[in-house]
Design a protein around this motif. Sequence first.
Motif, PDB file in Angstrom:
ATOM      1  N   PRO A   1      -6.687  -1.995  11.103  1.00  9.26           N
ATOM      2  CA  PRO A   1      -8.053  -1.695  11.562  1.00  9.26           C
ATOM      3  C   PRO A   1      -9.160  -2.345  10.736  1.00  9.26           C
ATOM      4  CG  PRO A   1      -7.257   0.135  10.251  1.00  9.26           C
ATOM      5  CD  PRO A   1      -6.173  -0.922  10.233  1.00  9.26           C
ATOM      6  N   CYS A   2      -8.807  -3.298   9.855  1.00  7.85           N
ATOM      7  CA  CYS A   2      -9.781  -3.853   8.907  1.00  7.85           C
ATOM      8  C   CYS A   2     -11.012  -4.457   9.585  1.00  7.85           C
ATOM      9  CB  CYS A   2      -9.110  -4.912   8.046  1.00  7.85           C
ATOM     10  SG  CYS A   2      -9.336  -4.595   6.304  1.00  7.85           S
ATOM     11  N   VAL A   3     -10.799  -5.237  10.657  1.00  6.31           N
ATOM     12  CA  VAL A   3     -11.913  -5.878  11.359  1.00  6.31           C
ATOM     13  C   VAL A   3     -12.810  -4.818  11.999  1.00  6.31           C
ATOM     14  CG1 VAL A   3     -12.535  -7.405  13.287  1.00  6.31           C
ATOM     15  CG2 VAL A   3     -10.682  -8.044  11.741  1.00  6.31           C
ATOM     16  N   ALA A   4     -12.186  -3.805  12.613  1.00  6.53           N
ATOM     17  CA  ALA A   4     -12.965  -2.727  13.250  1.00  6.53           C
ATOM     18  C   ALA A   4     -13.747  -1.929  12.213  1.00  6.53           C
ATOM     19  CB  ALA A   4     -12.032  -1.806  14.033  1.00  6.53           C
ATOM     20  N   LEU A   5     -13.131  -1.658  11.062  1.00  3.90           N
ATOM     21  CA  LEU A   5     -13.810  -0.903  10.002  1.00  3.90           C
ATOM     22  C   LEU A   5     -14.992  -1.697   9.443  1.00  3.90           C
ATOM     23  CD1 LEU A   5     -10.710   0.524   8.059  1.00  3.90           C
ATOM     24  CD2 LEU A   5     -12.275   1.812   9.518  1.00  3.90           C
ATOM     25  N   GLY A   6     -14.797  -3.016   9.281  1.00  2.62           N
ATOM     26  CA  GLY A   6     -15.880  -3.861   8.782  1.00  2.62           C
ATOM     27  C   GLY A   6     -17.036  -3.938   9.764  1.00  2.62           C
ATOM     28  N   THR A   7     -16.711  -4.060  11.055  1.00  3.04           N
ATOM     29  CA  THR A   7     -17.751  -4.115  12.091  1.00  3.04           C
ATOM     30  C   THR A   7     -18.493  -2.784  12.158  1.00  3.04           C
ATOM     31  OG1 THR A   7     -16.216  -5.540  13.315  1.00  3.04           O
ATOM     32  CG2 THR A   7     -18.180  -4.818  14.483  1.00  3.04           C
ATOM     33  N   GLY A   8     -17.742  -1.690  11.984  1.00  2.97           N
ATOM     34  CA  GLY A   8     -18.356  -0.352  11.970  1.00  2.97           C
ATOM     35  C   GLY A   8     -19.292  -0.167  10.789  1.00  2.97           C
TER      36      GLY A   8
ATOM     37  N   GLU B   1     -15.130 -12.745  13.102  1.00  3.86           N
ATOM     38  CA  GLU B   1     -14.021 -11.893  12.656  1.00  3.86           C
ATOM     39  C   GLU B   1     -13.744 -11.933  11.155  1.00  3.86           C
ATOM     40  OE1 GLU B   1     -10.525 -12.507  15.040  1.00  3.86           O
ATOM     41  OE2 GLU B   1     -11.529 -11.748  16.832  1.00  3.86           O
ATOM     42  N   PRO B   2     -13.707 -13.119  10.518  1.00  2.00           N
ATOM     43  CA  PRO B   2     -13.413 -13.116   9.077  1.00  2.00           C
ATOM     44  C   PRO B   2     -14.466 -12.378   8.249  1.00  2.00           C
ATOM     45  CG  PRO B   2     -13.970 -15.331   9.834  1.00  2.00           C
ATOM     46  CD  PRO B   2     -13.796 -14.486  11.045  1.00  2.00           C
ATOM     47  N   VAL B   3     -15.728 -12.426   8.686  1.00  3.28           N
ATOM     48  CA  VAL B   3     -16.796 -11.706   7.976  1.00  3.28           C
ATOM     49  C   VAL B   3     -16.558 -10.206   8.097  1.00  3.28           C
ATOM     50  CG1 VAL B   3     -19.280 -11.296   7.823  1.00  3.28           C
ATOM     51  CG2 VAL B   3     -18.444 -13.572   8.418  1.00  3.28           C
ATOM     52  N   ALA B   4     -16.253  -9.753   9.323  1.00  2.00           N
ATOM     53  CA  ALA B   4     -15.979  -8.328   9.558  1.00  2.00           C
ATOM     54  C   ALA B   4     -14.748  -7.878   8.772  1.00  2.00           C
ATOM     55  CB  ALA B   4     -15.779  -8.076  11.051  1.00  2.00           C
ATOM     56  N   ALA B   5     -13.710  -8.720   8.748  1.00  2.00           N
ATOM     57  CA  ALA B   5     -12.478  -8.380   8.022  1.00  2.00           C
ATOM     58  C   ALA B   5     -12.747  -8.250   6.526  1.00  2.00           C
ATOM     59  CB  ALA B   5     -11.409  -9.442   8.275  1.00  2.00           C
ATOM     60  N   ALA B   6     -13.554  -9.169   5.985  1.00  2.00           N
ATOM     61  CA  ALA B   6     -13.877  -9.132   4.550  1.00  2.00           C
ATOM     62  C   ALA B   6     -14.675  -7.878   4.200  1.00  2.00           C
ATOM     63  CB  ALA B   6     -14.664 -10.385   4.162  1.00  2.00           C
ATOM     64  N   ILE B   7     -15.634  -7.514   5.049  1.00  2.00           N
ATOM     65  CA  ILE B   7     -16.423  -6.294   4.815  1.00  2.00           C
ATOM     66  C   ILE B   7     -15.514  -5.074   4.902  1.00  2.00           C
ATOM     67  CG2 ILE B   7     -18.296  -4.841   5.739  1.00  2.00           C
ATOM     68  CD1 ILE B   7     -19.644  -7.523   6.639  1.00  2.00           C
ATOM     69  N   GLY B   8     -14.618  -5.062   5.891  1.00  2.00           N
ATOM     70  CA  GLY B   8     -13.669  -3.946   6.048  1.00  2.00           C
ATOM     71  C   GLY B   8     -12.703  -3.833   4.891  1.00  2.00           C
ATOM     72  N   ALA B   9     -12.384  -4.978   4.263  1.00  2.00           N
ATOM     73  CA  ALA B   9     -11.459  -4.975   3.115  1.00  2.00           C
ATOM     74  C   ALA B   9     -12.158  -4.629   1.811  1.00  2.00           C
ATOM     75  CB  ALA B   9     -10.790  -6.346   2.994  1.00  2.00           C
TER      76      ALA B   9
ATOM     77  N   VAL C   1      -7.141 -12.418  -0.026  1.00  2.00           N
ATOM     78  CA  VAL C   1      -6.926 -11.097   0.592  1.00  2.00           C
ATOM     79  C   VAL C   1      -6.503 -11.297   2.037  1.00  2.00           C
ATOM     80  CG1 VAL C   1      -8.028  -8.924   1.263  1.00  2.00           C
ATOM     81  CG2 VAL C   1      -8.574  -9.966  -0.941  1.00  2.00           C
ATOM     82  N   MET C   2      -5.443 -10.593   2.452  1.00  2.00           N
ATOM     83  CA  MET C   2      -4.919 -10.713   3.819  1.00  2.00           C
ATOM     84  C   MET C   2      -5.154  -9.432   4.614  1.00  2.00           C
ATOM     85  SD  MET C   2      -1.320 -12.698   3.152  1.00  2.00           S
ATOM     86  CE  MET C   2      -0.838 -12.645   4.874  1.00  2.00           C
ATOM     87  N   THR C   3      -5.592  -9.601   5.864  1.00  2.41           N
ATOM     88  CA  THR C   3      -5.800  -8.472   6.770  1.00  2.41           C
ATOM     89  C   THR C   3      -5.193  -8.816   8.126  1.00  2.41           C
ATOM     90  OG1 THR C   3      -7.926  -9.312   7.566  1.00  2.41           O
ATOM     91  CG2 THR C   3      -7.988  -7.879   5.632  1.00  2.41           C
ATOM     92  N   GLY C   4      -5.248  -7.860   9.059  1.00  2.00           N
ATOM     93  CA  GLY C   4      -4.731  -8.085  10.408  1.00  2.00           C
ATOM     94  C   GLY C   4      -3.262  -7.723  10.518  1.00  2.00           C
ATOM     95  N   GLY C   5      -2.824  -7.437  11.742  1.00  7.73           N
ATOM     96  CA  GLY C   5      -1.439  -7.006  11.976  1.00  7.73           C
ATOM     97  C   GLY C   5      -0.412  -8.027  11.550  1.00  7.73           C
ATOM     98  N   GLY C   6      -0.721  -9.328  11.700  1.00  7.50           N
ATOM     99  CA  GLY C   6       0.228 -10.376  11.334  1.00  7.50           C
ATOM    100  C   GLY C   6       0.519 -10.444   9.849  1.00  7.50           C
ATOM    101  N   SER C   7      -0.410  -9.925   9.029  1.00  3.39           N
ATOM    102  CA  SER C   7      -0.211  -9.964   7.571  1.00  3.39           C
ATOM    103  C   SER C   7       0.900  -9.006   7.126  1.00  3.39           C
ATOM    104  CB  SER C   7      -1.514  -9.612   6.849  1.00  3.39           C
ATOM    105  OG  SER C   7      -1.878  -8.273   7.100  1.00  3.39           O
ATOM    106  N   MET C   8       1.321  -8.125   8.053  1.00  7.09           N
ATOM    107  CA  MET C   8       2.377  -7.162   7.725  1.00  7.09           C
ATOM    108  C   MET C   8       3.777  -7.763   7.857  1.00  7.09           C
ATOM    109  SD  MET C   8       0.495  -4.098   9.792  1.00  7.09           S
ATOM    110  CE  MET C   8       1.685  -2.776   9.594  1.00  7.09           C
ATOM    111  N   LEU C   9       3.862  -9.029   8.292  1.00  9.00           N
ATOM    112  CA  LEU C   9       5.170  -9.689   8.379  1.00  9.00           C
ATOM    113  C   LEU C   9       5.785  -9.750   6.983  1.00  9.00           C
ATOM    114  CD1 LEU C   9       7.164 -11.336  10.223  1.00  9.00           C
ATOM    115  CD2 LEU C   9       5.989 -13.383   9.404  1.00  9.00           C
ATOM    116  N   LYS C  10       7.012  -9.318   6.872  1.00 14.66           N
ATOM    117  CA  LYS C  10       7.689  -9.211   5.569  1.00 14.66           C
ATOM    118  C   LYS C  10       7.677 -10.544   4.807  1.00 14.66           C
ATOM    119  CE  LYS C  10      12.012  -7.549   3.521  1.00 14.66           C
ATOM    120  NZ  LYS C  10      13.442  -7.275   3.754  1.00 14.66           N
TER     121      LYS C  10
END
Length: 347
Positions: free
Chosen positions: A323-330, A140-148, A292-301
Amino acid sequence: MLTKFFGWKAADMAIDLGTANTLVYVPGKGVVLNEPSVVALKYEDGVHIPYAFGNEAKLMLGRTPEKIEAKRPMKDGVIADFRTAEEMIKHFILKVNNRRSFTGPLIIICVPSGSTPVERRAIQEAAENAGAREVFLIEEPVAAAIGAGLPVTEPTGSMIVDIGGGTTEVAVLSLGGVVYSRSERVGGDKMDDAIISYIRRHHNLLIGETTAEKIKKEIGSACFPLDGTEGRTMEIKGRDLMNGVPKEIVFTEYQAAEALAEPVHQIIEAVKVALECTPPELAADIVDKGIVMTGGGSMLKHLDGVISSATGLPVFVVDDPLPCVALGTGKVLENFADYRAVLFRQE
């Protein structure tokens, strides 16, 4: 030849099989499906039969009669209920490929970096049993980094913090590989549980997962209001544990921050440990480029600000973290040859 002639080849897809949501990416189309990872099962003639999936099933959580059970087959980023997860993957594959196909799709699917070989094998087998012709895994972190959009294939350090529903993945990447990774089983679900426990303890009120998630999104915060007040407020309804009747209370941003203090602390500690274990040359790159932060939890104020003050480093949340992980995997699926090194199979 026959498959090419009829064009009945299933669309290859990248799947972010998350604890909270499942996203499916199809090359050339982008994210074509984004639904909650929830399945409703109906009990008939001694067996559980899939009844509803995704958005429809999520509406049933906590509201089902005796013969219907709505459940999440994923827990902490891995499969908790194999058969139900398999049915869910199969349903989403058919929903994306809404026509008959002679061949199953090639699927790239995400796994938490801290998952065990057994857990990875379970995810791989679930996708294979759901009709995939070939399955590859990606951390997941690899996919998230690519997506970001981080330069993961270059000889420079990049640090990613991906906060999902079940896990927080902290990783330092360089030259297309993971130099250091840490997976903490804390994420959006643990935040919801913390809010439920706090309200039960302080107000003798029992609320459900859906209400807790709504509180987190609307008035949740990683730190107390900066102006010293109670901050934003929200009316919440639940069951009074003293006399068993429905009751309504006013919940404040200050209380939400107090409730979320423990999961936020765990995330900060995971980031600190990762920084301590990072080689000096890569640490210098992270000082320059930040986290760099991704994922739904990073949106916490204020979560980015809290991590920044705890580490002394700049922290950025990507524009669209969900959608960062999905975009990176795509992206890996679309550029398969370039990113082949980051994919693997669990034998």
